[in-house]
Scaffold this motif. Structure first.
Motif, PDB file in Angstrom:
ATOM      1  N   ALA A   1       6.221   6.701   9.108  1.00 35.37           N
ATOM      2  CA  ALA A   1       6.931   5.427   9.254  1.00 35.37           C
ATOM      3  C   ALA A   1       5.942   4.285   9.450  1.00 35.37           C
ATOM      4  CB  ALA A   1       7.910   5.495  10.424  1.00 35.37           C
ATOM      5  N   TRP A   2       4.965   4.474  10.316  1.00 34.97           N
ATOM      6  CA  TRP A   2       3.968   3.420  10.547  1.00 34.97           C
ATOM      7  C   TRP A   2       3.170   3.132   9.277  1.00 34.97           C
ATOM      8  CZ3 TRP A   2       4.450   0.019  14.090  1.00 34.97           C
ATOM      9  CH2 TRP A   2       5.047   0.336  15.312  1.00 34.97           C
ATOM     10  N   GLU A   3       2.869   4.151   8.499  1.00 30.06           N
ATOM     11  CA  GLU A   3       2.145   3.948   7.236  1.00 30.06           C
ATOM     12  C   GLU A   3       3.007   3.155   6.250  1.00 30.06           C
ATOM     13  OE1 GLU A   3      -0.994   4.215   4.446  1.00 30.06           O
ATOM     14  OE2 GLU A   3      -0.895   4.385   6.623  1.00 30.06           O
ATOM     15  N   GLU A   4       4.285   3.479   6.146  1.00 33.94           N
ATOM     16  CA  GLU A   4       5.188   2.743   5.263  1.00 33.94           C
ATOM     17  C   GLU A   4       5.316   1.282   5.720  1.00 33.94           C
ATOM     18  OE1 GLU A   4       7.047   4.257   2.253  1.00 33.94           O
ATOM     19  OE2 GLU A   4       5.035   5.012   2.704  1.00 33.94           O
ATOM     20  N   ILE A   5       5.316   1.052   7.028  1.00 30.48           N
ATOM     21  CA  ILE A   5       5.343  -0.318   7.562  1.00 30.48           C
ATOM     22  C   ILE A   5       4.054  -1.038   7.191  1.00 30.48           C
ATOM     23  CG2 ILE A   5       5.285  -1.668   9.710  1.00 30.48           C
ATOM     24  CD1 ILE A   5       7.207   0.577  10.848  1.00 30.48           C
ATOM     25  N   ARG A   6       2.923  -0.362   7.374  1.00 34.45           N
ATOM     26  CA  ARG A   6       1.628  -0.968   7.058  1.00 34.45           C
ATOM     27  C   ARG A   6       1.553  -1.354   5.579  1.00 34.45           C
ATOM     28  NH1 ARG A   6      -3.120  -0.029   4.961  1.00 34.45           N
ATOM     29  NH2 ARG A   6      -2.691   2.106   4.342  1.00 34.45           N
ATOM     30  N   LEU A   7       2.121  -0.519   4.715  1.00 36.20           N
ATOM     31  CA  LEU A   7       2.117  -0.782   3.278  1.00 36.20           C
ATOM     32  C   LEU A   7       3.152  -1.830   2.863  1.00 36.20           C
ATOM     33  CD1 LEU A   7       1.767   2.888   1.997  1.00 36.20           C
ATOM     34  CD2 LEU A   7       0.009   1.091   1.958  1.00 36.20           C
ATOM     35  N   GLY A   8       4.031  -2.225   3.783  1.00 31.37           N
ATOM     36  CA  GLY A   8       5.050  -3.228   3.487  1.00 31.37           C
ATOM     37  C   GLY A   8       6.291  -2.658   2.828  1.00 31.37           C
ATOM     38  N   ARG A   9       6.411  -1.347   2.781  1.00 26.28           N
ATOM     39  CA  ARG A   9       7.559  -0.705   2.147  1.00 26.28           C
ATOM     40  C   ARG A   9       8.750  -0.610   3.092  1.00 26.28           C
ATOM     41  NH1 ARG A   9       6.784   2.734  -2.200  1.00 26.28           N
ATOM     42  NH2 ARG A   9       7.830   4.456  -1.137  1.00 26.28           N
ATOM     43  N   LEU A  10       8.504  -0.464   4.375  1.00 31.24           N
ATOM     44  CA  LEU A  10       9.564  -0.431   5.388  1.00 31.24           C
ATOM     45  C   LEU A  10       9.378  -1.675   6.253  1.00 31.24           C
ATOM     46  CD1 LEU A  10      11.899   0.966   6.862  1.00 31.24           C
ATOM     47  CD2 LEU A  10      10.201   2.295   8.139  1.00 31.24           C
ATOM     48  N   ARG A  11      10.351  -2.566   6.183  1.00 31.30           N
ATOM     49  CA  ARG A  11      10.238  -3.842   6.904  1.00 31.30           C
ATOM     50  C   ARG A  11      10.690  -3.687   8.354  1.00 31.30           C
ATOM     51  NH1 ARG A  11      12.728  -8.711   4.127  1.00 31.30           N
ATOM     52  NH2 ARG A  11      14.640  -7.504   4.205  1.00 31.30           N
ATOM     53  N   THR A  12      10.181  -4.559   9.206  1.00 28.45           N
ATOM     54  CA  THR A  12      10.525  -4.557  10.624  1.00 28.45           C
ATOM     55  C   THR A  12      10.690  -5.983  11.112  1.00 28.45           C
ATOM     56  OG1 THR A  12       8.211  -4.637  11.347  1.00 28.45           O
ATOM     57  CG2 THR A  12       9.174  -2.445  11.049  1.00 28.45           C
ATOM     58  N   VAL A  13      11.187  -6.112  12.336  1.00 27.30           N
ATOM     59  CA  VAL A  13      11.228  -7.394  13.039  1.00 27.30           C
ATOM     60  C   VAL A  13      10.525  -7.210  14.378  1.00 27.30           C
ATOM     61  CG1 VAL A  13      13.358  -8.166  11.942  1.00 27.30           C
ATOM     62  CG2 VAL A  13      13.480  -6.914  14.092  1.00 27.30           C
TER      63      VAL A  13
ATOM     64  N   ASP B   1      18.469   0.990   5.314  1.00 30.77           N
ATOM     65  CA  ASP B   1      19.266   1.151   4.097  1.00 30.77           C
ATOM     66  C   ASP B   1      18.514   0.620   2.868  1.00 30.77           C
ATOM     67  OD1 ASP B   1      21.282   2.224   5.675  1.00 30.77           O
ATOM     68  OD2 ASP B   1      22.362   0.312   5.825  1.00 30.77           O
ATOM     69  N   GLU B   2      17.845  -0.520   3.034  1.00 29.94           N
ATOM     70  CA  GLU B   2      17.068  -1.123   1.952  1.00 29.94           C
ATOM     71  C   GLU B   2      15.935  -0.176   1.522  1.00 29.94           C
ATOM     72  OE1 GLU B   2      13.900  -4.388   2.688  1.00 29.94           O
ATOM     73  OE2 GLU B   2      15.783  -5.432   2.301  1.00 29.94           O
ATOM     74  N   TYR B   3      15.283   0.448   2.484  1.00 25.47           N
ATOM     75  CA  TYR B   3      14.192   1.387   2.199  1.00 25.47           C
ATOM     76  C   TYR B   3      14.721   2.587   1.414  1.00 25.47           C
ATOM     77  CZ  TYR B   3      10.373   4.661   3.004  1.00 25.47           C
ATOM     78  OH  TYR B   3       9.352   5.567   2.843  1.00 25.47           O
ATOM     79  N   ILE B   4      15.866   3.110   1.812  1.00 22.85           N
ATOM     80  CA  ILE B   4      16.466   4.248   1.107  1.00 22.85           C
ATOM     81  C   ILE B   4      16.798   3.869  -0.334  1.00 22.85           C
ATOM     82  CG2 ILE B   4      18.500   5.749   1.004  1.00 22.85           C
ATOM     83  CD1 ILE B   4      18.469   5.639   4.142  1.00 22.85           C
ATOM     84  N   GLU B   5      17.348   2.682  -0.540  1.00 24.05           N
ATOM     85  CA  GLU B   5      17.655   2.217  -1.895  1.00 24.05           C
ATOM     86  C   GLU B   5      16.386   2.099  -2.730  1.00 24.05           C
ATOM     87  OE1 GLU B   5      20.603   1.911  -3.469  1.00 24.05           O
ATOM     88  OE2 GLU B   5      21.361   2.814  -1.614  1.00 24.05           O
TER      89      GLU B   5
END
Length: 75
Positions: free
Chosen positions: A36-48, A62-66
């Motif tokens: 999850a942290w790697e996907e966040i670092r790559l910008g694929r999984l967004r956070t606030v 949901d956006e990540y799954i799509e």
């Protein structure tokens, strides 16, 4: 002295959490926290950010799954 407790909602319906800590979001997606942290670092999984915490809104999960579905279709 008794610790302060978070008050219960006034309604009787259950309220679902919409902001998830990264480990919880990883669990919901079926992979490890490090992924999850790697996907966040790559910008694929967004956070606030809320204060110092990084949270994943339900709609970003949901956006990540799509996005994964579209990638699978394109492959």
């Amino acid at each position: 002295m008794e610790a302060a407790k978070t008050p219960q909602p006034a309604t009787s319906t259950s309220i679902q959490r919409r902001l998830h800590p990264v480990p919880d979001a990883a669990y919901m997606l079926g992979f490890e926290r490090t992924t999850a942290w790697e996907e966040i670092r790559l910008g694929r999984l967004r956070t606030v950010r809320v204060g110092r915490r990084r949270l994943v809104p339900t709609e970003y999960i949901d956006e990540y799954i799509e996005m994964l579905k579209h990638e699978a279709e394109a492959a």
